[in-house]
Design an enzyme around this catalytic site. Structure first.
Site, PDB file in Angstrom:
ATOM      1  N   GLU A  98      -5.548  -8.050  -1.349  1.00 12.17           N
ATOM      2  CA  GLU A  98      -6.205  -8.128  -0.024  1.00 12.17           C
ATOM      3  C   GLU A  98      -7.589  -7.644  -0.427  1.00 12.17           C
ATOM      4  O   GLU A  98      -8.021  -6.865  -1.195  1.00 12.17           O
ATOM      5  CB  GLU A  98      -5.506  -7.048   0.673  1.00 12.17           C
ATOM      6  CG  GLU A  98      -4.295  -7.103   1.283  1.00 12.17           C
ATOM      7  CD  GLU A  98      -3.879  -6.202   2.353  1.00 12.17           C
ATOM      8  OE1 GLU A  98      -4.681  -5.617   2.962  1.00 12.17           O
ATOM      9  OE2 GLU A  98      -2.538  -6.103   2.470  1.00 12.17           O
ATOM     10  N   GLU A 157       0.828  -1.257  -0.018  1.00 13.89           N
ATOM     11  CA  GLU A 157       0.019   0.155   0.039  1.00 13.89           C
ATOM     12  C   GLU A 157       0.820   1.174   0.089  1.00 13.89           C
ATOM     13  O   GLU A 157       0.737   2.087   0.945  1.00 13.89           O
ATOM     14  CB  GLU A 157      -0.877  -0.019   1.221  1.00 13.89           C
ATOM     15  CG  GLU A 157      -1.963  -1.212   0.963  1.00 13.89           C
ATOM     16  CD  GLU A 157      -3.039  -1.267   2.191  1.00 13.89           C
ATOM     17  OE1 GLU A 157      -4.084  -1.615   2.015  1.00 13.89           O
ATOM     18  OE2 GLU A 157      -2.761  -0.409   3.294  1.00 13.89           O
TER      19      GLU A 157
END
Ligand code: BGP
Length: 468
Positions: A362, A172
């Site tokens: 995810e 991320e």
């Protein structure tokens, strides 16, 4: 007509070292920033590791990896995404030589994956910068981090490159704007950090990521390197063009990172933002050359969508990025809005924008689970998690029908782990329940939840069972 997922689709689950390994000081491991973040991303770090930090012991994967990977195999996993703890390999982060005991641990994990025919997908840096690099260099604000990261990445590729094909450079990476310590190892408190330093840190991470991609391809051309970003569809709260423009700005702030990773240079809108902010980034000619080493695929986390508006509106809950609440959507017990269609939207947007293979690394639902006994066996009746999984996968299947090239899907936290944002264990994502509580008590025993069999069936039927 029953639609199935493509042959060879990589089904699996994803975790991160600092949230499940435990053994925070074993076999030469140094401290990472997470070892002094007992209360999640919003709370300031502590001076030393404290006993209320659940991450120090995690769910003890360090000792139970064989048992846990066997459970993943029982569900039929084709892929297992995990991260390597940088501070196991380079305990301080700036040493010349790696810690052999740390490297050996991941050899053992890979042995287990191979035993079960599970493909590993490895994140090089997942919110776990060595503490020394944070404290001494202010993390990625310092250009020297590029060299330390290159050495670390090269060590991993040379050691494991022949058995790990898929790598992600930073988890991320676009979260650093909102969580500079967790994501960028930046020790200066957020409120004191200048924007110039923050953006310089971002530049260093992007160069390091590109450099790692170059190194990986040199070590073994078969290696595939991906970037990893938070994917978040943003909708205008109203049809007011000003709201639409606000969405464009918010999209740009999120997408700049993957635009650089895929296109190999800064997009015009990003350079404009720097000009508007009066920031002059230090970018060398060598940096520009390195940035041209673009990724092989784009991976992302997806938990929710958000709205934007120029008029004040209730703030959306959420996974690091801010925004306005969508009045049409339900939300989880932690206020994360649930939007399966948003996943199809973002898959299409990303595919249309880059035409690079995508990987959902995810997606999941954090919920409070209650352990019950059924026919003498302990389990969790997590129909809410099953519904979340089904609804999202149905949209993924639609996106594939739309023509999106998608390599795989890894559910976040197939086994309960410590939460990244709140550092709780009670925010559970797993198909496997772990007996550990927020106060640190519990046996660490594993129990299969109802969703365990559900996901196993989805995988076995290549998604056909979703219609059942
Ligand atoms: C992502 C992180 C993960 C993970 C997940 C769920 O932002 O990459 O590490 O934890 O979110 O978030 P949380 O654990 O805060 O519920």
């Amino acid at each position: 007509m029953t639609k199935t997922f493509p042959e060879g689709f990589l089904w699996g689950g994803a975790v991160a070292a600092n949230q499940y390994e435990g053994a925070y000081d074993l076999d030469g491991k140094g401290l990472s920033i997470q070892d002094v973040m007992p209360h999640g991303i919003m709370a300031p770090p502590t001076e030393e590791p404290t006993s209320d930090n659940l991450k120090l012991e995690g769910i003890d994967f360090y000792h139970r990896y064989a048992e846990d990977i066997a459970l993943f195999a029982e569900m039929g996993f084709k892929v297992f995404r995990f991260s390597i703890a940088w501070s196991r390999i380079f305990p301080q982060g700036d040493e010349e030589t790696p810690n052999e005991a740390g490297l050996a641990f991941y050899d053992r994990v890979l042995d287990e994956c191979e035993k079960h025919g599970i493909t590993p997908l490895v994140t090089i840096s997942h919110y776990e910068t060595p503490l020394h690099l944070a404290k001494t260099y202010d993390g990625w604000v310092d250009r020297r981090l590029i060299g330390f990261y290159e050495r670390y990445a090269r060590t991993l590729f040379e050691r494991y490159g022949h058995r790990v094909k898929y790598w992600l450079t930073f988890n991320e990476i676009n979260s650093v704007i909102h969580a500079p310590l967790m994501s960028g190892g930046i020790w200066t408190p957020k409120e004191k950090l200048s924007e110039a330093d923050l953006y310089q840190a971002i530049h260093h991470e992007l160069v390091a990521s590109a450099s790692a991609t170059k190194i990986a391809h040199e070590v073994d051309p078969i290696i595939k390197v991906g970037c990893m970003v938070i994917a978040m569809p943003i909708y205008p709260l109203t049809p007011d063009p000003k709201d639409v423009l606000k969405v464009l700005d918010a999209d740009h702030a999120n997408l700049a990172f993957s635009d650089v990773h895929v296109r190999g240079e800064y997009p015009g809108y990003f350079l404009r933002t720097m000009r508007d902010k009066g920031i002059e980034l230090t970018i060398t000619d060598e940096d520009r050359e390195l940035l041209k080493h673009t990724v092989d695929f784009v991976s992302f986390s997806y938990y929710m969508s958000l709205c934007e508006s120029v008029t004040p509106a209730p703030v959306g809950g959420g996974n690091i990025l801010g925004g306005v609440k969508n009045p049409t959507l339900p939300e989880s017990e932690w206020g994360w809005q649930i939007d399966p269609i948003g996943l199809r939207v973002i898959l299409n947007q990303f595919w249309d924008r880059w035409h690079k293979p995508l990987f959902i690394v995810e997606n999941g639902l954090g919920a409070k689970d209650v352990l019950v006994e059924r026919d003498g066996v302990k389990t969790v009746e997590d129909d809410y998690r099953i519904a979340y999984l089904r609804d999202h996968l149905l949209q993924v299947r639609e996106a594939i029908e739309d023509g999106v090239e998608l390599w795989g899907y890894t559910w976040w936290g197939p086994i309960d782990v410590v939460s990244a944002s709140t550092a709780q264990l009670s925010k559970r994502y797993g198909f496997i329940y772990v007996d550990r509580n927020d106060d640190g008590t519990g046996t660490l025993e594993r129990y299969k939840k109802k969703s365990f069999d559900y996901y196993a069936n989805v995988i076995a039927s290549r998604g056909a069972s979703l219609d059942g």
